[in-house]
Design a protein around this motif. Structure first.
Motif, PDB file in Angstrom:
ATOM      1  N   THR A 168       0.827  -1.201   0.000  1.00 21.44           N
ATOM      2  CA  THR A 168       0.000   0.000   0.000  1.00 21.44           C
ATOM      3  C   THR A 168       0.866   1.258   0.000  1.00 21.44           C
ATOM      4  O   THR A 168       2.001   1.253   0.467  1.00 21.44           O
ATOM      5  N   PHE A 169       0.295   2.315  -0.532  1.00 19.83           N
ATOM      6  CA  PHE A 169       0.926   3.631  -0.552  1.00 19.83           C
ATOM      7  C   PHE A 169      -0.075   4.633  -0.004  1.00 19.83           C
ATOM      8  O   PHE A 169      -1.163   4.802  -0.546  1.00 19.83           O
ATOM      9  N   ALA A 170       0.271   5.267   1.113  1.00 17.73           N
ATOM     10  CA  ALA A 170      -0.608   6.249   1.752  1.00 17.73           C
ATOM     11  C   ALA A 170       0.134   7.569   1.859  1.00 17.73           C
ATOM     12  O   ALA A 170       1.281   7.608   2.294  1.00 17.73           O
ATOM     13  N   TYR A 171      -0.518   8.649   1.459  1.00  9.24           N
ATOM     14  CA  TYR A 171       0.110   9.958   1.585  1.00  9.24           C
ATOM     15  C   TYR A 171      -0.787  10.891   2.400  1.00  9.24           C
ATOM     16  O   TYR A 171      -2.022  10.812   2.340  1.00  9.24           O
ATOM     17  N   SER A 172      -0.149  11.733   3.169  1.00 12.59           N
ATOM     18  CA  SER A 172      -0.860  12.752   3.936  1.00 12.59           C
ATOM     19  C   SER A 172      -0.501  14.108   3.365  1.00 12.59           C
ATOM     20  O   SER A 172       0.513  14.275   2.695  1.00 12.59           O
ATOM     21  N   ASN A 173      -1.355  15.096   3.653  1.00  9.55           N
ATOM     22  CA  ASN A 173      -1.109  16.455   3.188  1.00  9.55           C
ATOM     23  C   ASN A 173      -1.582  17.427   4.256  1.00  9.55           C
ATOM     24  O   ASN A 173      -2.593  17.177   4.929  1.00  9.55           O
ATOM     25  N   SER A 174      -0.857  18.528   4.378  1.00  8.52           N
ATOM     26  CA  SER A 174      -1.215  19.543   5.382  1.00  8.52           C
ATOM     27  C   SER A 174      -2.653  20.011   5.239  1.00  8.52           C
ATOM     28  O   SER A 174      -3.265  20.456   6.211  1.00  8.52           O
ATOM     29  N   LEU A 175      -3.195  19.919   4.036  1.00  3.66           N
ATOM     30  CA  LEU A 175      -4.570  20.342   3.795  1.00  3.66           C
ATOM     31  C   LEU A 175      -5.552  19.603   4.679  1.00  3.66           C
ATOM     32  O   LEU A 175      -6.593  20.143   5.070  1.00  3.66           O
ATOM     33  N   TYR A 176      -5.228  18.354   5.033  1.00  7.24           N
ATOM     34  CA  TYR A 176      -6.161  17.507   5.762  1.00  7.24           C
ATOM     35  C   TYR A 176      -5.824  17.367   7.242  1.00  7.24           C
ATOM     36  O   TYR A 176      -6.368  16.501   7.928  1.00  7.24           O
ATOM     37  N   GLY A 177      -4.917  18.198   7.749  1.00  8.97           N
ATOM     38  CA  GLY A 177      -4.597  18.163   9.176  1.00  8.97           C
ATOM     39  C   GLY A 177      -3.237  17.540   9.446  1.00  8.97           C
ATOM     40  O   GLY A 177      -2.398  17.412   8.562  1.00  8.97           O
ATOM     41  N   ARG A 178      -3.019  17.156  10.709  1.00  3.50           N
ATOM     42  CA  ARG A 178      -1.734  16.613  11.124  1.00  3.50           C
ATOM     43  C   ARG A 178      -1.446  15.280  10.425  1.00  3.50           C
ATOM     44  O   ARG A 178      -2.316  14.416  10.314  1.00  3.50           O
ATOM     45  N   ALA A 179      -0.207  15.141   9.987  1.00  2.00           N
ATOM     46  CA  ALA A 179       0.181  13.952   9.228  1.00  2.00           C
ATOM     47  C   ALA A 179      -0.026  12.671  10.030  1.00  2.00           C
ATOM     48  O   ALA A 179      -0.557  11.675   9.514  1.00  2.00           O
ATOM     49  N   GLU A 180       0.402  12.667  11.290  1.00  2.00           N
ATOM     50  CA  GLU A 180       0.298  11.439  12.087  1.00  2.00           C
ATOM     51  C   GLU A 180      -1.155  11.028  12.295  1.00  2.00           C
ATOM     52  O   GLU A 180      -1.471   9.831  12.336  1.00  2.00           O
ATOM     53  N   PHE A 181      -2.037  12.011  12.433  1.00  2.04           N
ATOM     54  CA  PHE A 181      -3.451  11.712  12.588  1.00  2.04           C
ATOM     55  C   PHE A 181      -3.988  11.053  11.320  1.00  2.04           C
ATOM     56  O   PHE A 181      -4.714  10.052  11.375  1.00  2.04           O
ATOM     57  N   GLN A 182      -3.617  11.606  10.159  1.00  2.00           N
ATOM     58  CA  GLN A 182      -4.078  11.040   8.888  1.00  2.00           C
ATOM     59  C   GLN A 182      -3.572   9.616   8.703  1.00  2.00           C
ATOM     60  O   GLN A 182      -4.335   8.719   8.330  1.00  2.00           O
ATOM     61  N   HIS A 183      -2.291   9.399   8.961  1.00  2.00           N
ATOM     62  CA  HIS A 183      -1.742   8.055   8.775  1.00  2.00           C
ATOM     63  C   HIS A 183      -2.290   7.076   9.812  1.00  2.00           C
ATOM     64  O   HIS A 183      -2.431   5.880   9.533  1.00  2.00           O
ATOM     65  N   GLY A 184      -2.625   7.593  10.975  1.00  2.00           N
ATOM     66  CA  GLY A 184      -3.251   6.743  11.983  1.00  2.00           C
ATOM     67  C   GLY A 184      -4.618   6.254  11.532  1.00  2.00           C
ATOM     68  O   GLY A 184      -4.962   5.073  11.731  1.00  2.00           O
ATOM     69  N   LEU A 185      -5.397   7.149  10.919  1.00  2.00           N
ATOM     70  CA  LEU A 185      -6.711   6.750  10.405  1.00  2.00           C
ATOM     71  C   LEU A 185      -6.563   5.709   9.299  1.00  2.00           C
ATOM     72  O   LEU A 185      -7.299   4.710   9.267  1.00  2.00           O
ATOM     73  N   ILE A 186      -5.628   5.937   8.390  1.00  2.00           N
ATOM     74  CA  ILE A 186      -5.432   4.994   7.288  1.00  2.00           C
ATOM     75  C   ILE A 186      -4.972   3.639   7.823  1.00  2.00           C
ATOM     76  O   ILE A 186      -5.393   2.581   7.338  1.00  2.00           O
ATOM     77  N   ALA A 187      -4.118   3.664   8.851  1.00  2.00           N
ATOM     78  CA  ALA A 187      -3.615   2.412   9.434  1.00  2.00           C
ATOM     79  C   ALA A 187      -4.737   1.584  10.038  1.00  2.00           C
ATOM     80  O   ALA A 187      -4.664   0.340  10.060  1.00  2.00           O
TER      81      ALA A 187
END
Length: 467
Positions: A168-187
């Protein structure tokens, strides 16, 4: 009113280290920066293997796509600076097409039918000698993009059931908030599946919080070419780990726009970057310019959302790990995306499971009334969001009505559609069209059966409620 004054867009520097790519760009005297952090890509090692010229060509494409959002500020010229050496006829054709199609929504909202993006300060040069490469494929061939939504879940399960290992490839962006929060949701979602490896990209963007709309009066919205940008951003991952396929989960609804603009006669499509036309364009470009034996395709391109929501029923217990909101993750419950997903979850899935995710009835939310009105085809256009077609929305409303779900938006639906003929909707939207797909033939045979089963199951499901 959009103020008519010359504006000049420019590319600055790119600085790379082993795991980071830092890019500057701007408009007039304003300067912005985007920094990419790869968790398991060694850019310096890739330069050793493939050469600096080749990797700089990749950096340029990432750079220019990230800078593309500045087109929303109505620049008249674009200076590529030191990267003008990568300004080829093929690149200009790609850029012009993306700007025209992705920014169609921007042109419509600003009533600028004749704006075709900024004019390059440089001229196309055919002498660029950074040739594409043909790397040896690794044991795992598929790199599946995972944003954490229902399409990602369905795509991963289709791959698993077809016996196709994937990372899998997951990317976060400042547009959607804190990176760790975004990757935590995807995880939360990837943990429920079986990828061989999980790759991450964190994009930190200074443009996101800048008060650009105040600096440029008359600009109503900022548009970005997220899907094309993400594909170029993934190229270092493809090269480092020797994948062959870039697999996304974009459905057939992305091929049809939100309205036909009377001024130009064109289809204004918020989702054009996810469309089959965009897929073909980008796939050909990547193969010609970067990786000859790479293929980019959407595993869900043969089907509409009505089939996808029926596919979800096979993994209903996992829906609580999904999220789709682009405003406030995981769900703001007040945007068209949240309203659309909730509507279809309620229509096709177990109501109690959905209520666990959404404790309120979104039919009664005042903020959502305009979105439901537009989704039903009652407004000038459907919401500018990544959602399905009007007929799919009407079918979902009808299923919710038959399941006894009430609310203000349901009253509106029943007032306008007291009798819905579902058969024409089933014939079109609960079908599979493998010809309208870029899935390689050898893989398509393994995917088609799962899609056909879901379509047939969906038709039975709807007819059980709407005999």
């Amino acid at each position: 009113m959009l103020i008519e004054q010359p504006r000049h867009m420019w590319l600055g520097t790119v600085v790379r280290s082993r795991h980071q790519l830092s890019m500057t760009y701007g408009i007039d005297d304003l300067r912005f920066e985007t920094a990419y952090w790869y968790n398991d890509v060694d850019l310096l090692a890739l330069e050793t293997v493939h050469g600096q010229a080749f990797m700089q060509k990749i950096y340029f494409h990432i750079h220019v796509m990230e800078a593309g959002k500045l087109v929303s500020l109505y620049p008249q010229t674009f200076n590529l600076g030191e990267f003008a050496r990568f300004h080829t006829p093929a690149f200009e054709q790609l850029w012009r097409t993306i700007i025209h199609k992705v920014w169609g929504q921007w042109r419509y909202r600003h009533q600028k039918p004749d704006y075709h993006g900024p004019v390059f300060s440089s001229r196309p040069d055919e002498s660029v000698n950074a040739q594409p490469v043909t790397p040896v494929t690794g044991d795992t061939e598929v790199l599946a993009f995972c944003g954490g939504g229902k399409d990602s879940l369905v795509g991963m399960k289709l791959l698993e059931r077809a016996g196709m290992p994937y990372a899998t490839f997951a990317y976060s962006n400042s547009l959607y908030g804190r990176a760790e929060f975004q990757h935590g949701l995807i995880a939360q979602l990837t943990r429920q599946n079986s990828p061989t490896q999980q790759h991450q990209l964190r994009a930190y963007d200074s443009f996101v919080d800048a008060p650009v709309l105040q600096a440029y009066p008359g600009i109503k919205e900022i548009i970005a070419a997220e899907t094309p940008t993400s594909l170029f951003a993934a190229l270092p991952v493809m090269l480092q780990h020797r994948y062959r396929y870039m697999v996304l989960a974009h459905e057939r609804s992305a091929n049809t726009g939100n309205l036909i603009w009377a001024e130009t006669g064109e289809d204004i499509n918020h989702q054009w970057g996810k469309s089959y036309a965009a897929e073909q364009l980008l796939n050909q470009y990547i193969q010609t310019e970067f990786i000859t034996n790479c293929a980019y395709f959407s595993i869900l391109q043969p089907v509409y959302d009505a089939v996808i929501f029926n596919l979800l029923r096979r993994d209903e217990d996992l829906i609580t790990a999904t999220h789709s909101c682009n405003i406030q993750k995981p769900w703001c419950c007040r945007c068209p995306k949240c309203a659309y997903v909730w509507l279809n979850y309620m229509a096709y899935l177990d109501i109690d499971k959905v209520r666990h995710m959404f404790p309120e009835n979104l039919f009664d939310s005042e903020a959502n009334q305009p979105w439901f009105y537009q989704m039903l085809g009652l407004g000038e256009h459907t919401p500018f969001e990544c959602i399905g077609q009007v007929e799919e929305t009407r079918l979902a409303f009808e299923l919710c009505r038959r399941k006894g779900i009430t609310g203000k938006a349901m009253d509106m639906y029943y007032h306008h559609f007291p009798h819905l003929d579902v058969e024409p909707i089933l014939a079109r939207y609960l079908s599979v069209d493998m010809a309208q797909s870029g899935i390689p033939p050898a893989l398509a045979e393994r995917i088609e059966a799962g899609l056909e089963q879901a379509a047939a199951s969906g038709r039975r499901y709807v007819r059980a409620f709407c005999p």
